[in-house]
Design a protein around this motif. Structure first.
Motif, PDB file in Angstrom:
ATOM      1  N   VAL A 175       0.841  -1.196   0.000  1.00 35.95           N
ATOM      2  CA  VAL A 175       0.000   0.000   0.000  1.00 35.95           C
ATOM      3  C   VAL A 175       0.883   1.256   0.000  1.00 35.95           C
ATOM      4  O   VAL A 175       2.056   1.178   0.373  1.00 35.95           O
ATOM      5  CB  VAL A 175      -0.949   0.023   1.222  1.00 35.95           C
ATOM      6  CG1 VAL A 175      -1.990  -1.054   1.119  1.00 35.95           C
ATOM      7  CG2 VAL A 175      -0.193  -0.094   2.527  1.00 35.95           C
ATOM      8  N   PRO A 176       0.330   2.398  -0.386  1.00 38.20           N
ATOM      9  CA  PRO A 176       1.124   3.626  -0.339  1.00 38.20           C
ATOM     10  C   PRO A 176       1.628   3.885   1.081  1.00 38.20           C
ATOM     11  O   PRO A 176       0.891   3.674   2.043  1.00 38.20           O
ATOM     12  CB  PRO A 176       0.129   4.711  -0.759  1.00 38.20           C
ATOM     13  CG  PRO A 176      -0.947   4.012  -1.490  1.00 38.20           C
ATOM     14  CD  PRO A 176      -1.016   2.643  -0.933  1.00 38.20           C
ATOM     15  N   GLY A 177       2.863   4.330   1.186  1.00 35.42           N
ATOM     16  CA  GLY A 177       3.409   4.689   2.488  1.00 35.42           C
ATOM     17  C   GLY A 177       3.972   3.521   3.270  1.00 35.42           C
ATOM     18  O   GLY A 177       4.413   3.686   4.402  1.00 35.42           O
TER      19      GLY A 177
ATOM     20  N   GLN B 189      11.376   3.475  -0.164  1.00 37.86           N
ATOM     21  CA  GLN B 189      12.476   3.444   0.802  1.00 37.86           C
ATOM     22  C   GLN B 189      13.344   2.206   0.580  1.00 37.86           C
ATOM     23  O   GLN B 189      14.570   2.280   0.589  1.00 37.86           O
ATOM     24  CB  GLN B 189      11.920   3.428   2.236  1.00 37.86           C
ATOM     25  CG  GLN B 189      10.973   4.563   2.545  1.00 37.86           C
ATOM     26  CD  GLN B 189      11.636   5.917   2.464  1.00 37.86           C
ATOM     27  OE1 GLN B 189      12.790   6.079   2.845  1.00 37.86           O
ATOM     28  NE2 GLN B 189      10.932   6.900   1.950  1.00 37.86           N
TER      29      GLN B 189
ATOM     30  N   PHE C  42       2.448   2.475 -12.375  1.00 41.42           N
ATOM     31  CA  PHE C  42       1.725   3.745 -12.444  1.00 41.42           C
ATOM     32  C   PHE C  42       1.288   4.118 -13.859  1.00 41.42           C
ATOM     33  O   PHE C  42       0.127   4.401 -14.112  1.00 41.42           O
ATOM     34  CB  PHE C  42       2.559   4.864 -11.824  1.00 41.42           C
ATOM     35  CG  PHE C  42       1.860   6.182 -11.843  1.00 41.42           C
ATOM     36  CD1 PHE C  42       0.852   6.447 -10.938  1.00 41.42           C
ATOM     37  CD2 PHE C  42       2.163   7.139 -12.786  1.00 41.42           C
ATOM     38  CE1 PHE C  42       0.181   7.649 -10.964  1.00 41.42           C
ATOM     39  CE2 PHE C  42       1.492   8.343 -12.816  1.00 41.42           C
ATOM     40  CZ  PHE C  42       0.505   8.591 -11.904  1.00 41.42           C
TER      41      PHE C  42
ATOM     42  N   GLN D 145       2.051  -1.489  -7.163  1.00 38.92           N
ATOM     43  CA  GLN D 145       1.026  -0.945  -6.277  1.00 38.92           C
ATOM     44  C   GLN D 145       0.011  -2.023  -5.929  1.00 38.92           C
ATOM     45  O   GLN D 145       0.008  -3.099  -6.500  1.00 38.92           O
ATOM     46  CB  GLN D 145       0.317   0.213  -6.970  1.00 38.92           C
ATOM     47  CG  GLN D 145       1.257   1.332  -7.328  1.00 38.92           C
ATOM     48  CD  GLN D 145       0.586   2.391  -8.169  1.00 38.92           C
ATOM     49  OE1 GLN D 145      -0.466   2.171  -8.760  1.00 38.92           O
ATOM     50  NE2 GLN D 145       1.206   3.558  -8.243  1.00 38.92           N
ATOM     51  N   VAL D 146      -0.837  -1.671  -5.004  1.00 41.37           N
ATOM     52  CA  VAL D 146      -1.883  -2.589  -4.587  1.00 41.37           C
ATOM     53  C   VAL D 146      -3.211  -2.094  -5.127  1.00 41.37           C
ATOM     54  O   VAL D 146      -3.430  -0.896  -5.219  1.00 41.37           O
ATOM     55  CB  VAL D 146      -1.939  -2.645  -3.046  1.00 41.37           C
ATOM     56  CG1 VAL D 146      -3.112  -3.467  -2.579  1.00 41.37           C
ATOM     57  CG2 VAL D 146      -0.678  -3.228  -2.507  1.00 41.37           C
ATOM     58  N   THR D 147      -4.055  -3.000  -5.507  1.00 43.99           N
ATOM     59  CA  THR D 147      -5.368  -2.594  -5.952  1.00 43.99           C
ATOM     60  C   THR D 147      -6.401  -3.541  -5.368  1.00 43.99           C
ATOM     61  O   THR D 147      -6.062  -4.505  -4.690  1.00 43.99           O
ATOM     62  CB  THR D 147      -5.442  -2.575  -7.491  1.00 43.99           C
ATOM     63  OG1 THR D 147      -6.711  -2.089  -7.874  1.00 43.99           O
ATOM     64  CG2 THR D 147      -5.248  -3.960  -8.057  1.00 43.99           C
ATOM     65  N   THR D 148      -7.642  -3.243  -5.632  1.00 46.62           N
ATOM     66  CA  THR D 148      -8.682  -4.146  -5.137  1.00 46.62           C
ATOM     67  C   THR D 148      -9.203  -4.970  -6.297  1.00 46.62           C
ATOM     68  O   THR D 148      -9.273  -4.507  -7.429  1.00 46.62           O
ATOM     69  CB  THR D 148      -9.835  -3.352  -4.526  1.00 46.62           C
ATOM     70  OG1 THR D 148     -10.179  -2.293  -5.403  1.00 46.62           O
ATOM     71  CG2 THR D 148      -9.458  -2.789  -3.191  1.00 46.62           C
TER      72      THR D 148
ATOM     73  N   PHE E  62     -14.703  -7.119  -2.346  1.00 42.58           N
ATOM     74  CA  PHE E  62     -13.421  -6.592  -2.796  1.00 42.58           C
ATOM     75  C   PHE E  62     -12.279  -7.248  -2.027  1.00 42.58           C
ATOM     76  O   PHE E  62     -12.362  -7.432  -0.819  1.00 42.58           O
ATOM     77  CB  PHE E  62     -13.372  -5.083  -2.589  1.00 42.58           C
ATOM     78  CG  PHE E  62     -14.252  -4.335  -3.525  1.00 42.58           C
ATOM     79  CD1 PHE E  62     -13.824  -4.053  -4.809  1.00 42.58           C
ATOM     80  CD2 PHE E  62     -15.508  -3.920  -3.140  1.00 42.58           C
ATOM     81  CE1 PHE E  62     -14.641  -3.355  -5.688  1.00 42.58           C
ATOM     82  CE2 PHE E  62     -16.336  -3.231  -4.011  1.00 42.58           C
ATOM     83  CZ  PHE E  62     -15.893  -2.956  -5.290  1.00 42.58           C
ATOM     84  N   GLN E  63     -11.254  -7.597  -2.741  1.00 45.14           N
ATOM     85  CA  GLN E  63     -10.076  -8.168  -2.092  1.00 45.14           C
ATOM     86  C   GLN E  63      -8.849  -7.394  -2.518  1.00 45.14           C
ATOM     87  O   GLN E  63      -8.792  -6.859  -3.617  1.00 45.14           O
ATOM     88  CB  GLN E  63      -9.903  -9.621  -2.529  1.00 45.14           C
ATOM     89  CG  GLN E  63     -10.775 -10.574  -1.750  1.00 45.14           C
ATOM     90  CD  GLN E  63     -10.455 -11.998  -2.120  1.00 45.14           C
ATOM     91  OE1 GLN E  63     -10.160 -12.285  -3.274  1.00 45.14           O
ATOM     92  NE2 GLN E  63     -10.497 -12.869  -1.149  1.00 45.14           N
ATOM     93  N   LEU E  64      -7.860  -7.370  -1.650  1.00 44.27           N
ATOM     94  CA  LEU E  64      -6.612  -6.674  -1.987  1.00 44.27           C
ATOM     95  C   LEU E  64      -5.720  -7.585  -2.813  1.00 44.27           C
ATOM     96  O   LEU E  64      -5.589  -8.757  -2.528  1.00 44.27           O
ATOM     97  CB  LEU E  64      -5.856  -6.320  -0.714  1.00 44.27           C
ATOM     98  CG  LEU E  64      -6.179  -4.999  -0.051  1.00 44.27           C
ATOM     99  CD1 LEU E  64      -5.188  -4.767   1.053  1.00 44.27           C
ATOM    100  CD2 LEU E  64      -6.129  -3.871  -1.049  1.00 44.27           C
TER     101      LEU E  64
ATOM    102  N   TRP F  79       0.954  -3.865   6.610  1.00 44.24           N
ATOM    103  CA  TRP F  79       0.917  -3.443   8.004  1.00 44.24           C
ATOM    104  C   TRP F  79       0.367  -4.574   8.850  1.00 44.24           C
ATOM    105  O   TRP F  79      -0.615  -5.205   8.497  1.00 44.24           O
ATOM    106  CB  TRP F  79       0.001  -2.244   8.183  1.00 44.24           C
ATOM    107  CG  TRP F  79       0.562  -0.954   7.687  1.00 44.24           C
ATOM    108  CD1 TRP F  79       0.232  -0.334   6.526  1.00 44.24           C
ATOM    109  CD2 TRP F  79       1.515  -0.112   8.343  1.00 44.24           C
ATOM    110  NE1 TRP F  79       0.935   0.837   6.412  1.00 44.24           N
ATOM    111  CE2 TRP F  79       1.719   0.994   7.522  1.00 44.24           C
ATOM    112  CE3 TRP F  79       2.211  -0.211   9.551  1.00 44.24           C
ATOM    113  CZ2 TRP F  79       2.602   2.015   7.853  1.00 44.24           C
ATOM    114  CZ3 TRP F  79       3.082   0.800   9.886  1.00 44.24           C
ATOM    115  CH2 TRP F  79       3.274   1.889   9.046  1.00 44.24           C
TER     116      TRP F  79
ATOM    117  N   GLY G 285      -0.734  -4.460  12.669  1.00 54.10           N
ATOM    118  CA  GLY G 285      -0.776  -3.569  13.822  1.00 54.10           C
ATOM    119  C   GLY G 285       0.009  -2.328  13.492  1.00 54.10           C
ATOM    120  O   GLY G 285      -0.226  -1.697  12.467  1.00 54.10           O
ATOM    121  N   ASN G 286       0.988  -2.019  14.328  1.00 52.11           N
ATOM    122  CA  ASN G 286       1.774  -0.827  14.068  1.00 52.11           C
ATOM    123  C   ASN G 286       3.107  -1.138  13.423  1.00 52.11           C
ATOM    124  O   ASN G 286       3.987  -0.299  13.386  1.00 52.11           O
ATOM    125  CB  ASN G 286       2.000  -0.060  15.371  1.00 52.11           C
ATOM    126  CG  ASN G 286       0.927   0.991  15.560  1.00 52.11           C
ATOM    127  OD1 ASN G 286       0.394   1.520  14.582  1.00 52.11           O
ATOM    128  ND2 ASN G 286       0.594   1.271  16.799  1.00 52.11           N
TER     129      ASN G 286
END
Lengths: 310, 292
Positions: free
Chosen positions: A81-83, A88, A197, A236-239, A246-248, A268, A270-271
């Protein structure tokens, strides 16, 4: 009888003719093993694999599940996912590929296709140089010799940075890489951020998109093999809409998922950020946590149970 | 095609100041050029305030953190906040005697198709700008308003919608890179009703979930759009009840409470920024960070 009039498929005919076999008589005189020239046996390949070089991710847990890092000669796709830290990780690899041989690196150069912030690359490069000096001190135990010759700015200079604004540019660039690489043999990694993209705009004909993409994937695989370099594609990720829900999933569709040797999914939990090996011919599926710090990609600090094998 | 040598480029990307050193510190010096930055917030959080202030401060010389440039303000919500702009420009002083409003070009956009039609015009405007200051900042306030009305929640429409996202963002990114522009788009939020509502509840970025005014929200336009921006900043507001008894003024003994909005700017994701946040206030003079 000419090869061109043989009742075989057009692609086979093309391959025979381009290999120099124009008539049936020229073909009948060669043995099948001669025709299969360039084939390897599995024993040789095993040796080759043992000597295969890898690029560290700077995160020990991640390296662990990857079997030591990102493999050269292979195409690795990394999605999330973005971020989550795709860029990085991309920058980290572009820096790490330059770690000199005496520090266990490849001492190679990097090609980065996409968009990144120079100051972030500089930060990661500075941290990498610091780490090398630190390592040097432990290894040599000699404070005089702990100067690392490499400067952070040298690292930036060894990243060939291409910017593409449309998918035509992207296709043209990938076709050109072959030539570029033969002039720059020291390039050991190609990072494309992101492969997705430009292909998510202006493509109404999905069948055409699939053909173009699989063509690109083949080129990249060949590039990885020929120049024994690592190709890293960020996706990227899409649905995906299946059965009313909807699934990722990673973008570019199901047929694209055949195009890469390895596939790593970042997510992700949790954190914490985790990486999961979704597809690999040689690694077992496993997940490991990592964190994105000021210095780049590093081990996750809070996690006690480091690697979970599945 | 030739690769660029990173070493010969400036080692920091040029940034446009937000007009306040505290806010600038939070976002690493300002809004970066060559990329698309998104401001997400519910209404009345200060998105437009940020955009107006930014388009004024872009005119500052580069030595003062600006871009010494004009800005183009595309607004999709009506009316354009002209009175507020004039108010802000009154306190915004440049050493020139020209009116800062002269360097803000305003264009209204009513639909997605119109926005796509404007793109080539914008490009030629930037190329052939006769103005003393070239255009280096594009603001779209807001992108969500264009999309939220025209599309239905069916798979077909959603697919069409996301391909338009990529088209628009592709054009914006190409212009940002081609002309060294800072591009800012604002986005609205949608409420999350169920605790973990499928795809919308998906975590994107540093913050596990976004809360504003005590409600759990997520940025509008979904995952596809999130892929289209380089950085995402979130503005949140929470109303706080301040009892006057604790304050200096004591009324007639009645429980008089006043409401005060506490606002925060958070970095959701950005390729060059760590997870950080900063409180801010909106005053008559503009948007300012608060250090506590």
């Amino acid at each position: 009888m000419e090869v061109s009039s043989l009742p075989i498929s057009a692609s086979q005919r093309g391959k025979l003719i381009s290999a120099g076999y124009t008539s049936l008589s020229s073909l009948s005189s060669v043995s099948s093993s001669d025709l299969a020239r360039g084939a390897h046996n599995a024993w040789d390949m095993l040796h080759e694999e043992e000597s295969m070089t890898r690029i560290t991710t700077s995160c020990a847990d991640l390296d662990n599940i990857l079997g030591g890092g990102i493999n050269c000669k292979e195409v690795t796709e990394i999605g999330g996912v973005p971020g989550i830290g795709k860029t990085q990780l991309g920058i980290q690899l572009a820096v790490n590929v330059q770690i000199p041989l005496e520090f266990g690196g490849l001492g190679g150069k990097a090609i980065y296709i996409g968009n990144f912030m120079v100051e972030r690359a500089l930060q990661i490069a500075e941290a990498c140089v610091e780490d090398m000096s630190e390592y040097n001190r432990f290894l040599r135990n000699d404070f005089q010799a702990c100067q690392v010759k490499m400067q952070p700015t040298d690292i930036l200079e060894n990243i060939f940075y291409f910017r593409v604004c449309t998918y035509t540019e992207q296709i043209a660039l990938i076709n050109y890489l072959d030539k570029f690489m033969s002039e720059h043999k020291d390039v050991k990694i190609v990072i494309i951020d992101s492969i997705t993209f430009h292909f998510r705009q202006d493509f109404d004909d999905m069948a055409l998109r699939t053909r173009v993409l699989s063509g690109l994937a083949l080129k990249l695989m060949k590039l990885a093999k020929d120049f024994s370099l690592a190709v890293v594609l960020l996706n990227q990720v899409t649905t995906k809409y299946t059965g009313g829900s909807f699934q990722l999933t990673l973008a570019l569709g199901d047929s694209w998922s055949h195009s890469c040797t390895n596939r790593v999914i970042l997510y992700w939990n949790g954190n914490e950020r985790y990486a999961y090996i979704d597809k690999s011919p040689s690694l077992r599926s496993a997940s490991a946590s990592y964190s994105v710090t000021h210095r780049g990609i590093r081990n996750s600090t809070s996690n006690v149970k480091r690697v979970k094998m599945m | 095609m030739r690769p660029q040598n990173l070493f010969h480029r400036p080692l920091t990307t040029q940034k446009c100041t937000l007009g306040c050193p505290i806010l600038d510190r939070c976002v690493g010096g300002g809004i970066p050029c060559n990329s698309v930055t998104e401001l997400v917030a519910e209404s009345a959080s200060g998105k437009t305030q940020f955009c107006l202030q930014l388009s004024l401060y872009a005119q500052l010389p580069t030595s003062h953190g600006g871009l010494s440039a004009s800005s183009l303000y595309l607004h999709t919500e009506f009316p354009f906040p002209l009175r507020r702009l004039r108010q802000l420009s009154a306190t915004f002083r440049t050493n020139n005697d020209h009116n800062p409003c002269d360097h803000i070009f305003v264009q209204s956009v009513h639909s997605v198709d119109q926005l796509l039609d404007e793109m080539p015009k914008i490009e030629s405007l930037i190329k052939n700008s006769k103005s003393r200051l070239p255009i280096r900042l594009i603001v779209i306030d807001s992108i969500a308003a264009l999309f939220r009305s025209d599309f239905e929640n069916t798979p077909g429409d959603l697919k069409k919608r996301s391909s338009l996202f990529f088209k628009i963002s592709g054009k914006l990114k190409a212009m940002a890179v081609g002309f060294g522009l800072a591009v800012v788009v604002t986005n609205q939020v949608v409420d999350l009703i169920e605790p973990n509502e499928g795809i919308n509840g998906l975590r994107i970025g540093n913050l596990g979930c976004l809360y504003s005014s005590g409600r759990r929200v997520c940025p509008a336009l979904g995952l596809a759009w999130a892929n289209c921006v380089n950085s995402r900043l979130f503005l949140l507001r929470n109303e706080e009840f301040v009892s006057e008894e604790n304050g200096t003024v004591n009324g007639g003994g009645e429980d008089f409470v006043c409401r005060r909005a506490r606002r925060r700017l958070c970095v959701v994701f950005a390729p060059h920024l760590p997870d950080s946040s900063c409180e801010f206030e909106i005053t008559r003079e503009g948007v300012f960070g608060v250090e506590r």
